[in-house]
Design a protein around this motif. Structure first.
Motif, short mmCIF file in Angstrom:
data_model
loop_
_atom_site.label_atom_id
_atom_site.label_comp_id
_atom_site.label_asym_id
_atom_site.label_seq_id
_atom_site.Cartn_x
_atom_site.Cartn_y
_atom_site.Cartn_z
N ASP A 95 -5.08 1.78 -0.19
CA ASP A 95 -3.75 2.38 -0.24
C ASP A 95 -3.22 2.81 1.12
N VAL A 96 -4.06 2.77 2.13
CA VAL A 96 -3.66 3.11 3.49
C VAL A 96 -4.16 2.01 4.42
N VAL A 97 -3.25 1.46 5.21
CA VAL A 97 -3.60 0.42 6.17
C VAL A 97 -3.30 0.94 7.57
N VAL A 98 -4.29 0.85 8.44
CA VAL A 98 -4.19 1.35 9.81
C VAL A 98 -3.98 0.16 10.74
N HIS A 99 -3.00 0.28 11.63
CA HIS A 99 -2.69 -0.75 12.62
C HIS A 99 -2.87 -0.12 14.01
N VAL A 100 -3.85 -0.61 14.75
CA VAL A 100 -4.08 -0.12 16.11
C VAL A 100 -3.75 -1.27 17.06
N PHE A 101 -2.68 -1.08 17.81
CA PHE A 101 -2.19 -2.13 18.71
C PHE A 101 -2.57 -1.86 20.16
N LEU A 102 -2.66 -2.92 20.93
CA LEU A 102 -2.63 -2.84 22.37
C LEU A 102 -1.18 -2.55 22.74
N CYS A 108 0.86 -1.18 0.00
CA CYS A 108 0.00 0.00 0.00
C CYS A 108 0.89 1.23 0.00
N ASP A 109 0.29 2.42 0.02
CA ASP A 109 1.06 3.66 0.04
C ASP A 109 1.52 4.04 1.45
N TYR A 110 0.67 3.81 2.44
CA TYR A 110 0.97 4.21 3.82
C TYR A 110 0.51 3.15 4.80
N PHE A 111 1.25 3.04 5.88
CA PHE A 111 0.79 2.43 7.12
C PHE A 111 0.62 3.57 8.12
N VAL A 112 -0.42 3.50 8.91
CA VAL A 112 -0.57 4.39 10.06
C VAL A 112 -0.64 3.47 11.27
#
Length: 126
Positions: A94-101, A43-47
């Motif tokens: 194109d943007v994948v968001v990763h929300v972690f504990l 993708c273009d970005y990871f957040v």
């Protein structure tokens, strides 16, 4: 060429709305990884960010979905990890968001795995 939901120029705008959603629920240590110059990028970005509890992780993911929907009318094509809320992934093409504990983020080390990407750390503003 990558598929896109809102257009190539929209990736930067999408990232901005995602960050708004994260900040609204006080997500911590927000990092954007610009993957556009990497040949093997998915993708273009990871957040990437984290929350301090599973409840906060869920709230951040929900907030991101709400902000993006209101601002762009886009919905994620895939959402994973909601059941255990240790790592929720929101895929917007194109943007994948990763929300972690918080306790799980160091284990996966996404920033290190994608170390060739251009990383931008955003200040916690609350």
């Amino acid at each position: 060429m990558k598929k896109t939901q809102i257009g190539e120029q929209g990736s930067d705008e999408l990232v901005s709305h995602i960050v708004e959603g994260i900040r609204d629920k006080k997500g911590h240590d927000i990092v954007t990884l610009n993957l556009m110059k990497l040949d093997n990028a998915v993708c273009d970005y990871f957040v990437i960010c984290h929350g301090n509890s599973d409840i906060q992780v869920e709230a951040i993911a929900d907030s991101v979905e709400d902000y993006v929907k209101k601002k762009t009318n886009a919905k994620p094509i895939n959402v994973e990890g909601v059941d255990n809320a240790e790592w929720i992934l929101l895929d917007y093409f194109d943007v994948v968001v990763h929300v972690f504990l918080k306790s799980k983020r160091p284990f996966y080390q996404l920033e290190e795995v994608w170390a060739d990407a251009t990383a931008t750390s955003l200040e916690d503003i609350y």
